[in-house]
Every structure is written in C-alpha cells, then in structure tokens.
Design a protein around this motif. Structure first.
Motif, mmCIF file in Angstrom:
data_model
loop_
_atom_site.group_PDB
_atom_site.id
_atom_site.type_symbol
_atom_site.label_atom_id
_atom_site.label_comp_id
_atom_site.label_asym_id
_atom_site.label_seq_id
_atom_site.Cartn_x
_atom_site.Cartn_y
_atom_site.Cartn_z
ATOM 1 N N UNK A 28 0.847 -1.189 0.000
ATOM 2 C CA UNK A 28 0.000 0.000 0.000
ATOM 3 C C UNK A 28 0.882 1.237 0.000
ATOM 4 N N UNK A 29 0.696 2.068 -1.012
ATOM 5 C CA UNK A 29 1.351 3.368 -1.041
ATOM 6 C C UNK A 29 0.360 4.400 -0.510
ATOM 7 N N UNK A 30 0.732 5.068 0.570
ATOM 8 C CA UNK A 30 -0.128 6.087 1.174
ATOM 9 C C UNK A 30 0.338 7.456 0.698
ATOM 10 N N UNK A 31 -0.549 8.191 0.032
ATOM 11 C CA UNK A 31 -0.198 9.460 -0.609
ATOM 12 C C UNK A 31 -1.029 10.593 0.003
ATOM 13 N N UNK A 32 -0.352 11.543 0.623
ATOM 14 C CA UNK A 32 -1.022 12.706 1.192
ATOM 15 C C UNK A 32 -0.977 13.839 0.167
ATOM 16 N N UNK A 33 -2.121 14.160 -0.411
ATOM 17 C CA UNK A 33 -2.157 15.141 -1.508
ATOM 18 C C UNK A 33 -1.980 16.573 -1.017
ATOM 19 N N UNK A 35 0.329 17.386 1.613
ATOM 20 C CA UNK A 35 1.742 17.565 1.964
ATOM 21 C C UNK A 35 2.685 16.971 0.918
ATOM 22 N N UNK A 36 2.121 16.200 -0.029
ATOM 23 C CA UNK A 36 2.912 15.472 -1.038
ATOM 24 C C UNK A 36 3.832 14.416 -0.424
ATOM 25 N N UNK A 37 3.490 13.973 0.788
ATOM 26 C CA UNK A 37 4.265 12.910 1.428
ATOM 27 C C UNK A 37 3.782 11.546 0.937
ATOM 28 N N UNK A 38 4.722 10.615 0.837
ATOM 29 C CA UNK A 38 4.421 9.256 0.383
ATOM 30 C C UNK A 38 5.014 8.269 1.375
ATOM 31 N N UNK A 39 4.191 7.313 1.807
ATOM 32 C CA UNK A 39 4.648 6.244 2.696
ATOM 33 C C UNK A 39 4.442 4.899 2.010
ATOM 34 N N UNK A 40 5.283 3.934 2.379
ATOM 35 C CA UNK A 40 5.194 2.595 1.820
ATOM 36 C C UNK A 40 4.799 1.619 2.928
ATOM 37 N N UNK A 41 3.609 1.046 2.816
ATOM 38 C CA UNK A 41 3.092 0.144 3.842
ATOM 39 C C UNK A 41 2.534 -1.125 3.184
ATOM 40 N N UNK A 42 1.750 -1.885 3.936
ATOM 41 C CA UNK A 42 1.002 -3.018 3.403
ATOM 42 C C UNK A 42 -0.487 -2.759 3.614
ATOM 43 N N UNK A 43 -1.309 -3.374 2.769
ATOM 44 C CA UNK A 43 -2.730 -3.037 2.779
ATOM 45 C C UNK A 43 -3.373 -3.367 4.122
ATOM 46 N N UNK A 44 -2.915 -4.407 4.787
ATOM 47 C CA UNK A 44 -3.474 -4.780 6.092
ATOM 48 C C UNK A 44 -3.318 -3.663 7.120
ATOM 49 N N UNK A 45 -2.417 -2.697 6.851
ATOM 50 C CA UNK A 45 -2.180 -1.585 7.784
ATOM 51 C C UNK A 45 -3.068 -0.369 7.504
ATOM 52 N N UNK A 46 -3.983 -0.495 6.557
ATOM 53 C CA UNK A 46 -4.804 0.661 6.197
ATOM 54 C C UNK A 46 -5.665 1.121 7.377
ATOM 55 N N UNK A 47 -5.943 0.215 8.290
ATOM 56 C CA UNK A 47 -6.711 0.575 9.481
ATOM 57 C C UNK A 47 -6.084 1.756 10.224
ATOM 58 N N UNK A 48 -4.757 1.858 10.179
ATOM 59 C CA UNK A 48 -4.048 2.924 10.888
ATOM 60 C C UNK A 48 -4.350 4.301 10.299
ATOM 61 N N UNK A 337 -1.878 -1.389 -4.141
ATOM 62 C CA UNK A 337 -2.869 -0.315 -4.021
ATOM 63 C C UNK A 337 -2.216 0.974 -3.549
ATOM 64 N N UNK A 338 -2.928 2.066 -3.765
ATOM 65 C CA UNK A 338 -2.558 3.343 -3.147
ATOM 66 C C UNK A 338 -3.784 3.898 -2.426
ATOM 67 N N UNK A 339 -3.503 4.576 -1.324
ATOM 68 C CA UNK A 339 -4.536 5.277 -0.561
ATOM 69 C C UNK A 339 -4.201 6.740 -0.594
ATOM 70 N N UNK A 340 -5.063 7.527 -1.233
ATOM 71 C CA UNK A 340 -4.836 8.963 -1.394
ATOM 72 C C UNK A 340 -5.743 9.689 -0.416
ATOM 73 N N UNK A 341 -5.132 10.497 0.467
ATOM 74 C CA UNK A 341 -5.911 11.238 1.458
ATOM 75 C C UNK A 341 -5.832 12.734 1.204
#
Length: 341
Positions: A28-33, A35-48, A337-341
């Motif tokens: 899971x790539x977490x993308x903060x639109x 701050x333009x910050x990008x984190x690399x996680x796993x999908x099971x961690x999306x709860x966080x 997947x990516x999660x864009x917030x």
C-alpha cells in the motif's frame, strides 16, 4: 489537453499476473495530496489511516463469467464474445473478436449448442448487440460455458474464479472486477468496523466505459461509454449523515468514485438514484463527493489515471507512479494499491 501528459514508463515485469494468496498482504502506497508525502506500507495496515466515523464506499457488483468462445454457425470460424451489459431480456451489448466477421444476422454457437447468439445491431463504438437463445436459466448456462473476463495484459489462467471477485460482491452484472476492492478480506472488514469505520455499498456494473482506451490525442475529445449504476436510499442517507457530522467519505475504487460524483453532479447531495453514467473526470475538474480514494495503479494514458490526477494533482500522481516503479510495486488488476488522502 494532450494525452501524452498521462504517459509513463512501465516495465512489463511489474504487471501482476496472479493474485497474492492473501488479499490484504499486497503493498500500500499512502499518498497525502496536501503535503505530497508518500509512505510505503502493506494493505493490512490501512486501518491505521482510517478514523472512527469515516465511511468506506464499496462497489458490490459481481463479475459475470462474461467471456464466451464460440463459432459462426455458417462457416465454423472462431469467435470471442465479451458481454458488456444486458439491454433487455436475452439481448446484450457485446464486444466481438474478430468484429469485422460478424454482421447483422450472423449466428454464433457456443459449447455443443447449449447457447446461440444472433447479431441484431452494429454499434458506433464497434460493438454489437446480440440476442441469445438457450434452454433453462441464462446465468446457469453462462456459468457453465463462460470464462472470467480477465484483462488482456494478464496471460496466466485463474484457477479460482472467486479470486477475481471482491469478498462483498453481490449484484451480478460486471464485465470486470472493481479491483481496488480485491484487497479486502472479511477479517479486515471486521477489524475496520470494530474501529468504528462504516461501510456503505453502491453498485456500478463495470463495462467498456471504465476500460475503453483513449484513442484520441486531445483528452477532451474522448467519449466515455455509459455504465449502469445504482445507489439506494439507505446508502444516500448514510453518506449524508457522515458528511454532516464531519466524517470522511473514502471511495474504494474509481467505479465507486464515478458513481458518487455522478450523483453529486446531478443532485447536489447524495440521493437515491439509478441509471447510466458516462461521466469522464480529468483535470482541471475537481471531485466533490469524496475525501479519500483507495485505488490500484492504472494503465498509462488511461481515463483512470486521469481521474486519480483530478483528485490528487497530475504532477503528484506521476511522481507517485515513478516511485512505484522504482520500488517495484505490482501494477493493474492483481497489483498493489494506493490510498490517497
């Protein structure tokens, strides 16, 4: 706007050919639109990354075994038929290969004759309308003869059909899976609900509109093919309540996004509605219905990467895709997947 603005280099080996054994173990790539910050996680961690009071909007469409292989009744020539959507009883819009060999009146036989189809219309986009004949129940005949309509870039066979369905798939009618939802397991959904995260369901039957390639240089000249959607009163009320109390509406997939944006565009608020949408979302349009988006990594120059760019900005998304290639993320239907917030 030039289509080349949405092109990027993608090594072929990054196109996922098979699903992971555990759905939620995908990356899971977490993308903060903001701050333009990008984190690399796993999908099971999306709860966080989700809060109590947030609401995930899930497309509960179920994929039909919509790819059929048959032969022309008169010549025996091989024909491949992909069902797109039912227009009336036993009549469907389809894509056919080779299309030029199928004229109005052409009859196609499937299996040992359990199913036949006659072409009744040639359509503008190159598709066909056909009328099916069979004994018994159509979906049962289709289940025995059809194959899951995996995208052409997937070369491997899929032994388990259910792996191309979401765990919450219910409403039959899609020609392809809403692939962002493939990452969820029943256990993960239960974990999210235990944290106070709501689930809301709508239906969009995925068809040609989602995956039809852009064949024009100027994006504005692309015509989307219409797809059927439905959002009931319970979901409309739920989403309006979430919005009123300040919860976030997180769309799972571009199909859910297109449905929500269609309803907001047409009604100004979440309203029970059903019909056909040909909405095409691309920059500089803005999205008004959602606060976050869970999505897979999409094809270069596709309408899907344009939609994601409208939500998060083209430059940020292309930078995220560059990092995804660099970090060896898996792409497309069975990919990460990516999660864009």
């Amino acid at each position: 706007m030039d289509i080349k603005q949405y092109d990027f280099e993608l090594p072929e080996e990054l196109i996922a050919q098979v699903p992971l054994e555990n759905r939620s173990s995908s990356r899971l790539m977490v993308c903060n639109r903001r701050t333009n910050e990008i984190e690399h996680r796993h999908f099971s961690q999306i709860t966080e990354y989700l809060n109590s009071g947030d609401c995930l909007v899930l497309n509960d469409t179920r994929v039909l075994p919509a790819r059929l292989y048959g032969a022309k009744e008169d010549t025996g020539g091989k024909v491949e038929v992909l069902l797109l959507h039912q227009t009336e009883k036993d009549e469907w819009e389809v894509l056919i290969k080779p299309a030029k060999k199928v004229k109005v009146g052409t009859r196609i036989v499937f299996g040992e004759g359990q199913l036949t189809a006659e072409c009744t219309e040639i359509q503008e986009h190159g598709g066909r309308k056909v009328k099916f004949s069979y004994d018994g129940i159509f979906l049962e005949v289709l289940d025995s003869l059809g194959e899951m309509p995996l995208p052409p870039y997937i070369k491997e066979q899929l032994p388990d059909r259910e792996r191309y369905q979401t765990v919450y798939a219910k409403e039959e009618g899609s020609a392809a899976a809403p692939t962002a939802g493939l990452h969820f397991t029943e256990d993960l959904l239960e974990e999210l609900q235990a944290k106070g995260i709501e689930m809301a369901y709508l239906t969009l039957h995925v068809g040609l509109g989602t995956f039809r390639p852009v064949s024009v240089d100027n994006v504005e000249e692309h015509d989307m093919h219409a797809e059927f959607y439905q959002l009931n009163q319970q979901t409309a009320d739920q989403l309006n309540e979430v919005r009123q109390r300040g919860g976030r509406i997180i769309s799972v997939g571009t199909t859910s996004t297109r449905t929500l944006e269609t309803i907001i565009r047409d009604h100004g608020t979440f309203t029970a509605a059903s019909g056909w949408t040909d909405i095409f979302i691309y920059p500089p349009q803005t999205l008004k219905a959602i606060d976050g988006l869970i999505t897979n990594f999409h094809l270069p120059k596709s309408t899907l990467i344009m939609l994601v760019s409208a939500f998060a900005g083209r430059d940020f998304i292309l930078e995220a895709y560059r990092k995804a290639v660099e970090e060896r993320y898996r792409f497309f239907s069975f990919g990460d997947a990516m999660f864009i917030t």
